[in-house]
Design a protein around this motif. Structure first.
Motif, PDB file in Angstrom:
ATOM      1  N   LEU A  25      -2.803 -16.727 -14.173  1.00  0.00           N
ATOM      2  CA  LEU A  25      -1.896 -17.793 -12.578  1.00  0.00           C
ATOM      3  C   LEU A  25      -0.442 -16.431 -12.620  1.00  0.00           C
ATOM      4  CD1 LEU A  25      -1.746 -21.581 -13.582  1.00  0.00           C
ATOM      5  CD2 LEU A  25      -3.344 -19.722 -11.866  1.00  0.00           C
ATOM      6  N   LEU A  26      -0.257 -15.600 -11.699  1.00  0.00           N
ATOM      7  CA  LEU A  26       0.943 -14.588 -11.492  1.00  0.00           C
ATOM      8  C   LEU A  26       2.198 -15.390 -11.293  1.00  0.00           C
ATOM      9  CD1 LEU A  26      -0.597 -12.157  -8.908  1.00  0.00           C
ATOM     10  CD2 LEU A  26      -1.098 -12.261 -11.838  1.00  0.00           C
ATOM     11  N   THR A  27       3.107 -14.608 -11.583  1.00  0.00           N
ATOM     12  CA  THR A  27       4.540 -15.116 -11.305  1.00  0.00           C
ATOM     13  C   THR A  27       4.894 -14.656 -10.539  1.00  0.00           C
ATOM     14  OG1 THR A  27       4.822 -12.766 -12.655  1.00  0.00           O
ATOM     15  CG2 THR A  27       4.583 -14.788 -14.344  1.00  0.00           C
ATOM     16  N   SER A  28       4.475 -13.965  -9.790  1.00  0.00           N
ATOM     17  CA  SER A  28       4.324 -13.717  -8.462  1.00  0.00           C
ATOM     18  C   SER A  28       3.526 -13.536  -7.498  1.00  0.00           C
ATOM     19  CB  SER A  28       6.076 -12.357  -8.254  1.00  0.00           C
ATOM     20  OG  SER A  28       5.065 -11.330  -8.440  1.00  0.00           O
ATOM     21  N   LEU A  29       3.623 -14.325  -6.460  1.00  0.00           N
ATOM     22  CA  LEU A  29       3.011 -14.185  -4.694  1.00  0.00           C
ATOM     23  C   LEU A  29       3.507 -12.603  -3.911  1.00  0.00           C
ATOM     24  CD1 LEU A  29       0.773 -16.847  -3.076  1.00  0.00           C
ATOM     25  CD2 LEU A  29       2.428 -15.043  -1.587  1.00  0.00           C
ATOM     26  N   SER A  30       2.481 -11.507  -3.920  1.00  0.00           N
ATOM     27  CA  SER A  30       2.788 -11.125  -2.832  1.00  0.00           C
ATOM     28  C   SER A  30       1.894 -11.090  -1.458  1.00  0.00           C
ATOM     29  CB  SER A  30       1.912  -9.691  -3.758  1.00  0.00           C
ATOM     30  OG  SER A  30       2.942  -9.255  -5.022  1.00  0.00           O
ATOM     31  N   HIS A  31       3.034 -10.624  -0.843  1.00  0.00           N
ATOM     32  CA  HIS A  31       2.485 -10.167   0.507  1.00  0.00           C
ATOM     33  C   HIS A  31       3.050  -8.502   1.480  1.00  0.00           C
ATOM     34  CE1 HIS A  31       6.529 -11.343   1.763  1.00  0.00           C
ATOM     35  NE2 HIS A  31       6.284 -10.788   2.032  1.00  0.00           N
ATOM     36  N   LEU A  32       2.919  -8.171   2.735  1.00  0.00           N
ATOM     37  CA  LEU A  32       2.914  -6.833   2.837  1.00  0.00           C
ATOM     38  C   LEU A  32       4.139  -6.886   4.179  1.00  0.00           C
ATOM     39  CD1 LEU A  32      -1.237  -5.583   2.590  1.00  0.00           C
ATOM     40  CD2 LEU A  32       1.064  -5.021   0.752  1.00  0.00           C
ATOM     41  N   ARG A  33       4.399  -5.917   3.635  1.00  0.00           N
ATOM     42  CA  ARG A  33       5.661  -6.025   4.992  1.00  0.00           C
ATOM     43  C   ARG A  33       6.273  -4.751   5.481  1.00  0.00           C
ATOM     44  NH1 ARG A  33      10.828 -10.203   5.130  1.00  0.00           N
ATOM     45  NH2 ARG A  33       9.196 -10.974   4.123  1.00  0.00           N
ATOM     46  N   VAL A  34       6.044  -4.716   6.689  1.00  0.00           N
ATOM     47  CA  VAL A  34       6.681  -3.448   7.238  1.00  0.00           C
ATOM     48  C   VAL A  34       8.145  -3.420   6.846  1.00  0.00           C
ATOM     49  CG1 VAL A  34       6.805  -1.891   8.888  1.00  0.00           C
ATOM     50  CG2 VAL A  34       4.674  -3.045   8.681  1.00  0.00           C
ATOM     51  N   ALA A  35       8.875  -1.722   6.536  1.00  0.00           N
ATOM     52  CA  ALA A  35       9.767  -1.213   6.591  1.00  0.00           C
ATOM     53  C   ALA A  35       9.540   0.067   6.982  1.00  0.00           C
ATOM     54  CB  ALA A  35      10.098  -1.106   5.242  1.00  0.00           C
ATOM     55  N   ARG A  36      10.606   0.059   8.306  1.00  0.00           N
ATOM     56  CA  ARG A  36      10.712   1.759   9.316  1.00  0.00           C
ATOM     57  C   ARG A  36      11.997   2.160   8.951  1.00  0.00           C
ATOM     58  NH1 ARG A  36       7.497  -0.644  13.637  1.00  0.00           N
ATOM     59  NH2 ARG A  36       7.517  -2.835  13.119  1.00  0.00           N
ATOM     60  N   SER A  37      11.753   3.889   8.935  1.00  0.00           N
ATOM     61  CA  SER A  37      13.119   4.915   9.362  1.00  0.00           C
ATOM     62  C   SER A  37      12.344   5.533  10.439  1.00  0.00           C
ATOM     63  CB  SER A  37      12.445   4.713   7.614  1.00  0.00           C
ATOM     64  OG  SER A  37      13.484   6.650   7.812  1.00  0.00           O
ATOM     65  N   ARG A  38      13.925   6.065  10.508  1.00  0.00           N
ATOM     66  CA  ARG A  38      13.899   7.180  11.654  1.00  0.00           C
ATOM     67  C   ARG A  38      13.516   8.132  10.882  1.00  0.00           C
ATOM     68  NH1 ARG A  38      12.485   5.969  17.253  1.00  0.00           N
ATOM     69  NH2 ARG A  38      13.361   4.766  17.439  1.00  0.00           N
ATOM     70  N   ASP A  39      14.361   8.867   9.407  1.00  0.00           N
ATOM     71  CA  ASP A  39      14.944   9.697   8.642  1.00  0.00           C
ATOM     72  C   ASP A  39      14.132  10.367   7.580  1.00  0.00           C
ATOM     73  OD1 ASP A  39      15.751   7.859   7.128  1.00  0.00           O
ATOM     74  OD2 ASP A  39      17.791   8.871   7.662  1.00  0.00           O
ATOM     75  N   GLY A  40      12.877   9.308   6.898  1.00  0.00           N
ATOM     76  CA  GLY A  40      12.086   8.861   6.350  1.00  0.00           C
ATOM     77  C   GLY A  40      12.876   8.973   4.597  1.00  0.00           C
ATOM     78  N   GLU A  41      13.812   8.109   4.920  1.00  0.00           N
ATOM     79  CA  GLU A  41      15.152   8.190   3.494  1.00  0.00           C
ATOM     80  C   GLU A  41      15.086   6.786   3.604  1.00  0.00           C
ATOM     81  OE1 GLU A  41      17.256  11.079   2.037  1.00  0.00           O
ATOM     82  OE2 GLU A  41      16.694  12.217   3.042  1.00  0.00           O
ATOM     83  N   HIS A  42      15.758   6.013   5.244  1.00  0.00           N
ATOM     84  CA  HIS A  42      17.195   4.476   5.038  1.00  0.00           C
ATOM     85  C   HIS A  42      16.237   3.880   5.909  1.00  0.00           C
ATOM     86  CE1 HIS A  42      19.545   8.563   4.826  1.00  0.00           C
ATOM     87  NE2 HIS A  42      20.212   7.368   3.607  1.00  0.00           N
ATOM     88  N   PHE A  43      15.886   2.738   4.970  1.00  0.00           N
ATOM     89  CA  PHE A  43      14.353   1.607   6.130  1.00  0.00           C
ATOM     90  C   PHE A  43      15.348   0.701   5.690  1.00  0.00           C
ATOM     91  CE2 PHE A  43      11.497   5.614   4.271  1.00  0.00           C
ATOM     92  CZ  PHE A  43      10.650   5.035   4.602  1.00  0.00           C
ATOM     93  N   THR A  44      14.503   0.360   6.983  1.00  0.00           N
ATOM     94  CA  THR A  44      15.037  -1.549   7.231  1.00  0.00           C
ATOM     95  C   THR A  44      13.817  -2.087   7.542  1.00  0.00           C
ATOM     96  OG1 THR A  44      16.845  -1.425   8.159  1.00  0.00           O
ATOM     97  CG2 THR A  44      15.868  -3.228   8.924  1.00  0.00           C
ATOM     98  N   PHE A  45      13.485  -3.371   6.579  1.00  0.00           N
ATOM     99  CA  PHE A  45      12.145  -4.093   6.888  1.00  0.00           C
ATOM    100  C   PHE A  45      12.340  -5.045   8.180  1.00  0.00           C
ATOM    101  CE2 PHE A  45      12.435  -3.736   1.786  1.00  0.00           C
ATOM    102  CZ  PHE A  45      11.049  -3.645   2.307  1.00  0.00           C
ATOM    103  N   ASP A  46      11.165  -5.443   7.917  1.00  0.00           N
ATOM    104  CA  ASP A  46      10.670  -6.710   9.743  1.00  0.00           C
ATOM    105  C   ASP A  46      11.085  -7.521   8.968  1.00  0.00           C
ATOM    106  OD1 ASP A  46       9.673  -4.222  10.743  1.00  0.00           O
ATOM    107  OD2 ASP A  46       8.104  -4.875  11.279  1.00  0.00           O
ATOM    108  N   ASP A  47      11.760  -9.035   9.326  1.00  0.00           N
ATOM    109  CA  ASP A  47      11.621 -10.256   9.123  1.00  0.00           C
ATOM    110  C   ASP A  47      10.757 -10.520   8.574  1.00  0.00           C
ATOM    111  OD1 ASP A  47      14.798  -9.767   9.643  1.00  0.00           O
ATOM    112  OD2 ASP A  47      14.683 -10.305  11.215  1.00  0.00           O
ATOM    113  N   GLN A  48       9.562 -11.160   9.325  1.00  0.00           N
ATOM    114  CA  GLN A  48       8.197 -10.731   8.923  1.00  0.00           C
ATOM    115  C   GLN A  48       7.278 -10.119   8.268  1.00  0.00           C
ATOM    116  OE1 GLN A  48       7.761 -14.353   9.470  1.00  0.00           O
ATOM    117  NE2 GLN A  48      10.106 -14.657  10.543  1.00  0.00           N
ATOM    118  N   PRO A  49       6.786 -11.003   7.766  1.00  0.00           N
ATOM    119  CA  PRO A  49       5.362  -9.889   7.320  1.00  0.00           C
ATOM    120  C   PRO A  49       4.558  -9.887   7.831  1.00  0.00           C
ATOM    121  CG  PRO A  49       5.762 -12.324   5.855  1.00  0.00           C
ATOM    122  CD  PRO A  49       7.116 -12.321   7.325  1.00  0.00           C
ATOM    123  N   ALA A  50       3.907  -8.668   7.555  1.00  0.00           N
ATOM    124  CA  ALA A  50       2.262  -7.672   8.334  1.00  0.00           C
ATOM    125  C   ALA A  50       1.456  -8.923   8.216  1.00  0.00           C
ATOM    126  CB  ALA A  50       2.970  -6.509   8.330  1.00  0.00           C
TER     127      ALA A  50
END
Length: 324
Positions: free
Chosen positions: A97-122
């Motif tokens: 039984l895993l200690t964590s449960l994973s989902h996939l979430r989009v993180a967005r960037s204009r410059d490839g270095e500074h990212f902002t996560f979407d509020d909801q899972p993809a």
């Protein structure tokens, strides 16, 4: 020539993303797929969440497909059937039984270095095959849409599922494309000899090493003509297992791709290989040395350290849960 790290690393941390529910804690952000979409660089990040343990119980998360709810399960710490020796999960009555449960979430960037996560899972668990999470995405653009392959984990096994999107806002799931035990599936960005092509990695056993395989398909759902493509090299930096990374890149010399490997101690590194354009199951060359090895603190320590206290020697070989 070795790869160079950005000075702004690490780009993403657990503090950058919000949990899906109140009371949960983000444990890790890891193993993202990357793609350029319009004027943005997007990462499809594996986000691991966990429920806090209690004084007399350990907890784990499970998606219940019958109710459509994420549930927190508890096991008494003094239960004789409970084994907490592995920081990636609990062993209980023959199950992990895993200690964590994973989902996939989009993180967005204009410059490839500074990212902002979407509020909801993809991509979030919705089926019994995803009861313990959705992990480790790969993204391929082909036939005018983006295909996402990811690992689906449950008490039914470790399988591979596929989804698609045209805008990275709405995702459509297509179901399982490989049964257990499979991981590390990436689809080529072009057809080869009229067929879709993918890399995949069956789990190792007493009879086979953890190798990269190649398979073909006419419809992206049923895969056949499997060929073992790249095997671990005993006594080297890739002695224990190898697995596909991002989708291969077409070049005039062949399909160029970065793959991951682990040595006998479980220490991960990245390598490169070139395969034949018309028969990609045939490897032309592979790197004799890794192109990137763990050196930075954020590469040498990880989730395991939250639950164990390894010696300094162990820090160089610590691994993320259910990694690659």
């Amino acid at each position: 020539m070795p790869l160079e790290r950005l000075e702004s690393n690490p780009l993403l941390t657990p503090e950058d993303v919000k949990p899906t529910q109140k009371g949960l804690r983000i444990l890790c952000t890891l193993n993202p797929a990357a793609v350029r979409f319009g004027d943005e660089v997007l990462l499809l990040v594996r986000v691991g969440e966990r429920a806090p343990d209690e004084d007399d119980c350990v907890t784990y998360l499970r998606f219940d497909a019958d109710s459509g709810e994420l549930k927190t399960e508890r096991i008494a710490r003094d239960d004789d059937d409970l084994d907490c020796s592995d920081p990636r999960g609990y062993f209980y009555r023959g199950r992990m039984l895993l200690t964590s449960l994973s989902h996939l979430r989009v993180a967005r960037s204009r410059d490839g270095e500074h990212f902002t996560f979407d509020d909801q899972p993809a991509i979030f668990p919705t089926t019994p095959y995803e009861a313990y999470g959705c992990e480790d995405a790969r993204i391929t653009f082909i036939d005018g849409r983006y295909l996402v392959t990811y690992t689906a984990v449950s008490d039914r096994g470790v399988t591979v599922a596929m989804a698609s999107t045209e805008d990275f806002v709405t995702f459509r799931k297509h179901g399982l494309i490989f049964p257990p035990y499979q991981k590390d599936v990436c689809i080529f960005p072009r057809k080869v000899r009229g067929s879709y092509v993918c890399r995949h990695r069956p789990f190792k056993s007493e009879f086979n090493a953890a190798c990269i395989w190649t398979a073909y398909s006419q419809d992206l759902m049923g895969w056949g003509h499997h060929e073992m493509t790249l095997a671990p090299a005993p006594g080297t930096w890739e002695a224990d297992r190898v697995g596909a990374g991002a989708p291969p890149v077409w070049t005039e010399e062949g399909w160029l791709e970065i793959y991951h490997a682990a040595d006998a101690a479980g220490r991960y590194a990245l390598g490169a290989m070139l395969s034949d354009l018309e028969h990609p199951e045939r490897v032309i060359s592979r790197s004799s040395r890794p192109v990137l090895v763990p050196e930075a603190d954020y590469e040498r320590t990880g989730v395991c350290l939250l639950y164990t206290s390894p010696s300094p020697r162990d820090l160089s070989t610590s691994r993320m849960p259910s990694s690659a």
